[in-house]
Design an enzyme around this catalytic site. Structure first.
Site, mmCIF file in Angstrom:
data_model
loop_
_atom_site.group_PDB
_atom_site.id
_atom_site.type_symbol
_atom_site.label_atom_id
_atom_site.label_comp_id
_atom_site.label_asym_id
_atom_site.label_seq_id
_atom_site.Cartn_x
_atom_site.Cartn_y
_atom_site.Cartn_z
ATOM 1 N N GLU A 20 46.045 44.554 42.303
ATOM 2 C CA GLU A 20 46.071 45.658 41.339
ATOM 3 C C GLU A 20 46.589 45.204 39.969
ATOM 4 O O GLU A 20 46.085 45.662 38.940
ATOM 5 C CB GLU A 20 46.884 46.833 41.880
ATOM 6 C CG GLU A 20 46.392 47.404 43.195
ATOM 7 C CD GLU A 20 44.924 47.834 43.231
ATOM 8 O OE1 GLU A 20 44.272 47.948 42.185
ATOM 9 O OE2 GLU A 20 44.417 48.069 44.342
ATOM 10 N N ILE A 21 47.558 44.315 39.940
ATOM 11 C CA ILE A 21 48.035 43.795 38.650
ATOM 12 C C ILE A 21 46.922 43.006 37.967
ATOM 13 O O ILE A 21 46.744 43.105 36.748
ATOM 14 C CB ILE A 21 49.327 42.962 38.817
ATOM 15 C CG1 ILE A 21 50.489 43.901 39.175
ATOM 16 C CG2 ILE A 21 49.642 42.183 37.544
ATOM 17 C CD1 ILE A 21 51.794 43.192 39.530
#
Length: 163
Positions: free
Chosen positions: A134-135
């Site tokens: 997700e980052i």
């Protein structure tokens, strides 16, 4: 809350880096609720605001219903292990397409909660994989970029045929 439309690969928005969350207010809480509903409807275990075309650094993870959802504003990786692991990854923006990605097995990361309070945590295994995934999306790195060119091209061709 509202289920929002998810950008589908190869939407150019999925390659845009997101700006930091600046306002920790009712608007952010509403966005977080919409993300949770959208992720559950997809279904998925993680989603970013970028997946719905809002280019701000907000992540929702719900690795199990029992543990419940976790919200991360402005997450960043502080350190990662040299030890790696492989795990099948996919995206709510590319439903049904998966492949194995190798990532560090453990990470230490910092984030703010929905009230703006800073936290540091360690994650290992599946949780670490999800947070890194997700980052990456917040940084404009769609998960396919973590595959070899051969695997990426093969998966992209299969995806295009399905559409």
């Amino acid at each position: 809350m509202t289920v929002r439309t998810i950008l589908k690969y190869p939407d150019p928005g999925l390659s845009l880096p997101c700006r930091p969350v600046a306002a920790f207010d009712a608007g952010l809480a509403a966005l977080a609720g919409d993300l949770l509903d959208t992720m559950r409807a997809a279904p998925g275990v993680g989603i970013t605001a970028a997946h719905i075309g809002v280019f701000t650094r907000l992540v929702v993870l719900e690795l199990s219903r029992e543990a419940g959802p976790h919200f991360y504003a402005n997450p960043e990786i502080l350190s990662s292990s040299a030890e790696t692991m492989r795990h099948a990854e996919g995206s709510v923006s590319m439903p049904g397409a998966t492949d194995e990605v190798e990532r560090p097995k453990r990470i230490r990361f910092r984030y703010q909660d929905l009230e703006g309070v800073f936290h540091e945590e360690e994650a290992e295994g599946f949780e670490a994989i999800c947070m890194q995934h997700e980052i990456d999306q917040l940084d404009g790195i769609f998960w396919l970029k973590r595959l070899s060119r051969l695997k990426r091209d093969r998966l992209t061709r299969k995806w295009e045929k399905r559409k």
